[in-house]
Design a protein around this motif. Structure first.
Motif, PDB file in Angstrom:
ATOM      1  N   ASP A   3       0.827  -1.218   0.000  1.00  0.00           N
ATOM      2  CA  ASP A   3       0.000   0.000   0.000  1.00  0.00           C
ATOM      3  C   ASP A   3       0.850   1.252   0.000  1.00  0.00           C
ATOM      4  OD1 ASP A   3      -2.155  -1.655  -0.008  1.00  0.00           O
ATOM      5  OD2 ASP A   3      -2.507  -1.546   2.176  1.00  0.00           O
ATOM      6  N   ASN A   4       1.931   1.245   0.720  1.00  0.00           N
ATOM      7  CA  ASN A   4       2.792   2.437   0.795  1.00  0.00           C
ATOM      8  C   ASN A   4       3.374   2.776  -0.565  1.00  0.00           C
ATOM      9  OD1 ASN A   4       2.366   2.788   3.536  1.00  0.00           O
ATOM     10  ND2 ASN A   4       4.064   1.403   4.070  1.00  0.00           N
ATOM     11  N   GLU A   5       3.795   1.790  -1.302  1.00  0.00           N
ATOM     12  CA  GLU A   5       4.367   2.036  -2.634  1.00  0.00           C
ATOM     13  C   GLU A   5       3.292   2.571  -3.586  1.00  0.00           C
ATOM     14  OE1 GLU A   5       6.042  -1.668  -3.776  1.00  0.00           O
ATOM     15  OE2 GLU A   5       7.907  -1.368  -2.629  1.00  0.00           O
ATOM     16  N   LEU A   6       2.061   2.020  -3.492  1.00  0.00           N
ATOM     17  CA  LEU A   6       0.965   2.488  -4.337  1.00  0.00           C
ATOM     18  C   LEU A   6       0.639   3.950  -4.076  1.00  0.00           C
ATOM     19  CD1 LEU A   6      -1.252   1.923  -6.428  1.00  0.00           C
ATOM     20  CD2 LEU A   6      -2.699   1.092  -4.526  1.00  0.00           C
ATOM     21  N   VAL A   7       0.591   4.292  -2.811  1.00  0.00           N
ATOM     22  CA  VAL A   7       0.317   5.700  -2.444  1.00  0.00           C
ATOM     23  C   VAL A   7       1.385   6.616  -3.016  1.00  0.00           C
ATOM     24  CG1 VAL A   7       0.145   7.319  -0.527  1.00  0.00           C
ATOM     25  CG2 VAL A   7      -1.010   5.115  -0.411  1.00  0.00           C
ATOM     26  N   VAL A  26      -6.401  12.265  -5.312  1.00  0.00           N
ATOM     27  CA  VAL A  26      -5.283  11.757  -4.495  1.00  0.00           C
ATOM     28  C   VAL A  26      -5.506  12.055  -3.031  1.00  0.00           C
ATOM     29  CG1 VAL A  26      -2.844  12.052  -3.990  1.00  0.00           C
ATOM     30  CG2 VAL A  26      -3.609  11.817  -6.352  1.00  0.00           C
ATOM     31  N   LYS A  27      -6.006  13.239  -2.741  1.00  0.00           N
ATOM     32  CA  LYS A  27      -6.252  13.622  -1.368  1.00  0.00           C
ATOM     33  C   LYS A  27      -7.298  12.710  -0.749  1.00  0.00           C
ATOM     34  CE  LYS A  27      -7.603  17.571   1.448  1.00  0.00           C
ATOM     35  NZ  LYS A  27      -8.033  18.990   1.454  1.00  0.00           N
ATOM     36  N   ASP A  28      -8.359  12.463  -1.543  1.00  0.00           N
ATOM     37  CA  ASP A  28      -9.418  11.588  -1.018  1.00  0.00           C
ATOM     38  C   ASP A  28      -8.885  10.175  -0.765  1.00  0.00           C
ATOM     39  OD1 ASP A  28     -11.198  13.636  -1.119  1.00  0.00           O
ATOM     40  OD2 ASP A  28     -12.040  13.054  -3.090  1.00  0.00           O
ATOM     41  N   CYS A  29      -8.080   9.723  -1.726  1.00  0.00           N
ATOM     42  CA  CYS A  29      -7.496   8.370  -1.550  1.00  0.00           C
ATOM     43  C   CYS A  29      -6.598   8.290  -0.318  1.00  0.00           C
ATOM     44  CB  CYS A  29      -6.694   7.979  -2.796  1.00  0.00           C
ATOM     45  SG  CYS A  29      -7.740   7.605  -4.219  1.00  0.00           S
ATOM     46  N   LEU A  30      -5.819   9.376  -0.194  1.00  0.00           N
ATOM     47  CA  LEU A  30      -4.928   9.391   0.974  1.00  0.00           C
ATOM     48  C   LEU A  30      -5.704   9.415   2.263  1.00  0.00           C
ATOM     49  CD1 LEU A  30      -2.127  11.860  -0.262  1.00  0.00           C
ATOM     50  CD2 LEU A  30      -1.914   9.387   0.146  1.00  0.00           C
ATOM     51  N   LEU A  34      -5.559   6.615   4.929  1.00  0.00           N
ATOM     52  CA  LEU A  34      -5.146   6.917   6.298  1.00  0.00           C
ATOM     53  C   LEU A  34      -6.196   6.498   7.292  1.00  0.00           C
ATOM     54  CD1 LEU A  34      -3.443  10.438   5.808  1.00  0.00           C
ATOM     55  CD2 LEU A  34      -2.328   8.265   6.352  1.00  0.00           C
ATOM     56  N   GLY A  35      -7.481   6.731   6.911  1.00  0.00           N
ATOM     57  CA  GLY A  35      -8.566   6.329   7.804  1.00  0.00           C
ATOM     58  C   GLY A  35      -8.564   4.824   8.027  1.00  0.00           C
ATOM     59  N   GLN A  36      -8.407   4.095   6.899  1.00  0.00           N
ATOM     60  CA  GLN A  36      -8.353   2.629   7.043  1.00  0.00           C
ATOM     61  C   GLN A  36      -7.129   2.188   7.844  1.00  0.00           C
ATOM     62  OE1 GLN A  36      -8.411   1.168   3.035  1.00  0.00           O
ATOM     63  NE2 GLN A  36     -10.614   1.638   2.708  1.00  0.00           N
ATOM     64  N   TYR A  37      -6.029   2.878   7.597  1.00  0.00           N
ATOM     65  CA  TYR A  37      -4.786   2.513   8.298  1.00  0.00           C
ATOM     66  C   TYR A  37      -4.927   2.738   9.794  1.00  0.00           C
ATOM     67  CZ  TYR A  37       0.179   2.423   9.468  1.00  0.00           C
ATOM     68  OH  TYR A  37       1.391   2.135  10.026  1.00  0.00           O
ATOM     69  N   ILE A  38      -5.518   3.932  10.116  1.00  0.00           N
ATOM     70  CA  ILE A  38      -5.701   4.256  11.532  1.00  0.00           C
ATOM     71  C   ILE A  38      -6.661   3.254  12.179  1.00  0.00           C
ATOM     72  CG2 ILE A  38      -6.662   5.974  13.122  1.00  0.00           C
ATOM     73  CD1 ILE A  38      -5.561   8.133  11.197  1.00  0.00           C
ATOM     74  N   THR A  39      -7.765   2.947  11.444  1.00  0.00           N
ATOM     75  CA  THR A  39      -8.758   1.994  11.986  1.00  0.00           C
ATOM     76  C   THR A  39      -8.122   0.635  12.229  1.00  0.00           C
ATOM     77  OG1 THR A  39     -10.566   3.150  10.846  1.00  0.00           O
ATOM     78  CG2 THR A  39     -10.963   0.882  11.560  1.00  0.00           C
ATOM     79  N   GLN A  40      -7.352   0.170  11.214  1.00  0.00           N
ATOM     80  CA  GLN A  40      -6.699  -1.131  11.370  1.00  0.00           C
ATOM     81  C   GLN A  40      -5.727  -1.149  12.531  1.00  0.00           C
ATOM     82  OE1 GLN A  40      -4.918  -1.972   7.586  1.00  0.00           O
ATOM     83  NE2 GLN A  40      -6.901  -2.409   6.565  1.00  0.00           N
ATOM     84  N   ASN A  41      -4.955  -0.042  12.649  1.00  0.00           N
ATOM     85  CA  ASN A  41      -3.981   0.005  13.754  1.00  0.00           C
ATOM     86  C   ASN A  41      -4.673   0.092  15.108  1.00  0.00           C
ATOM     87  OD1 ASN A  41      -1.230  -0.126  12.664  1.00  0.00           O
ATOM     88  ND2 ASN A  41      -1.827   1.698  11.509  1.00  0.00           N
ATOM     89  N   MET A  42      -5.831   0.828  15.123  1.00  0.00           N
ATOM     90  CA  MET A  42      -6.571   0.899  16.378  1.00  0.00           C
ATOM     91  C   MET A  42      -7.126  -0.478  16.741  1.00  0.00           C
ATOM     92  SD  MET A  42      -8.602   4.557  16.027  1.00  0.00           S
ATOM     93  CE  MET A  42      -9.412   4.331  17.614  1.00  0.00           C
TER      94      MET A  42
END
Length: 263
Positions: A3-7, A26-30, A34-42
């Motif tokens: 995912d990091n490389e795709l971003v 791009v902003k929306d995707c980011l 980020l929302g998914q990343y934060i949710t997953q990490n939470m």
């Protein structure tokens, strides 16, 4: 590609085209990423917290069990120390008891030996008195100066324990045999009585004083050990031993020669 490389690729493409729409996308995707990343990490963090709580509870439980086991171990160690101390006391007591037993056993053996000696002596004396009593009044009167009055066992013992009386008794029997003074039954009783008195005298001291002479029928005549009877030959071979002699135990000196019949 992660995912990091795709971003990073999308972000670089957006910068290259430099369009507002692309920037917005791009902003929306980011933001979505980020929302998914934060949710997953939470979610992961929450899961880690639960696992950590479980581990902490497990550690606490194990510590409590360990503490209980340590208390139990301490209790067992105290019990072991007490048992070792009890065992040591029992061993010390056993050693004392064994020493006392050995002492009592030695004392018992000593007393038993003394009792056996007394029993043996008394048995010999009882038999001697029985034989003496069977001899009759005539023999009793002739023995009065040798064995006392013979009215009781103590009087007989007193006479038998005197060394001179023992020698005189042997001479008395020797004369009785040579002179045919008594019948065969009386002579046999006198010989037996002398043997018993001889044993009584020997047992009266710490060690036997005399030993009987051992003469075998058929032996050549030996004037140092034998005394021929009046009714037989004066030289030759031993046919009968009428009265065994005796010698001193220590120096071997012959006190009385054996009265024998020669042929």
């Amino acid at each position: 590609m992660d995912d990091n490389e795709l971003v990073n690729i999308i972000f670089r493409k957006g910068l290259e085209n430099n369009t507002d729409l692309l920037k917005a996308k791009v902003k929306d995707c980011l933001l979505e990423y980020l929302g998914q990343y934060i949710t997953q990490n939470m979610q992961r963090s929450s899961s880690f917290e639960e696992e950590l709580a479980t581990l902490r509870a497990d550690i606490k439980s194990k510590k409590m069990k360990l503490a209980e086991q340590q208390k139990l171990l301490d209790k067992y160690q105290e019990t072991i120390l007490k048992l070792e101390n009890d065992l040591k006391q029992c061993q010390e007591q056993a050693e004392k008891t064994d020493q006392k037993r050995q002492k009592l056993s030695a004392e018992f053996a000593k007393q038993s030996a003394a009792l056996q000696k007394y029993t043996d002596n008394y048995g010999i004396l009882e038999e001697a008195f029985r034989v003496y009593s069977s001899l009759g009044a005539e023999v009793h009167e002739s023995l009065c100066g040798i064995l006392g009055n013979g009215q009781d066992r103590l009087g007989l013992l007193s006479g038998a324990l005197q060394e001179d009386h023992l020698h005189d008794f042997w001479e008395y029997i020797c004369r009785a045999i040579n002179n045919d003074r008594f019948n065969g039954k009386q002579i046999d009783a006198l010989r037996k009585l002398f043997d018993l008195c001889f044993d009584l005298f020997n047992q009266g001291g710490r060690e036997p004083a005399y030993l009987r002479l051992e003469i075998l029928p058929g032996s050549n005549y030996d004037e140092d050990l034998m005394l021929p009877c009046l009714s037989g030959a004066k030289i030759g071979y031993v046919e009968n031993i009428f009265l065994a002699g005796y010698k001193h135990r220590l120096n071997g000196n012959v006190i009385k020669r054996s009265l024998v019949q020669l042929t």
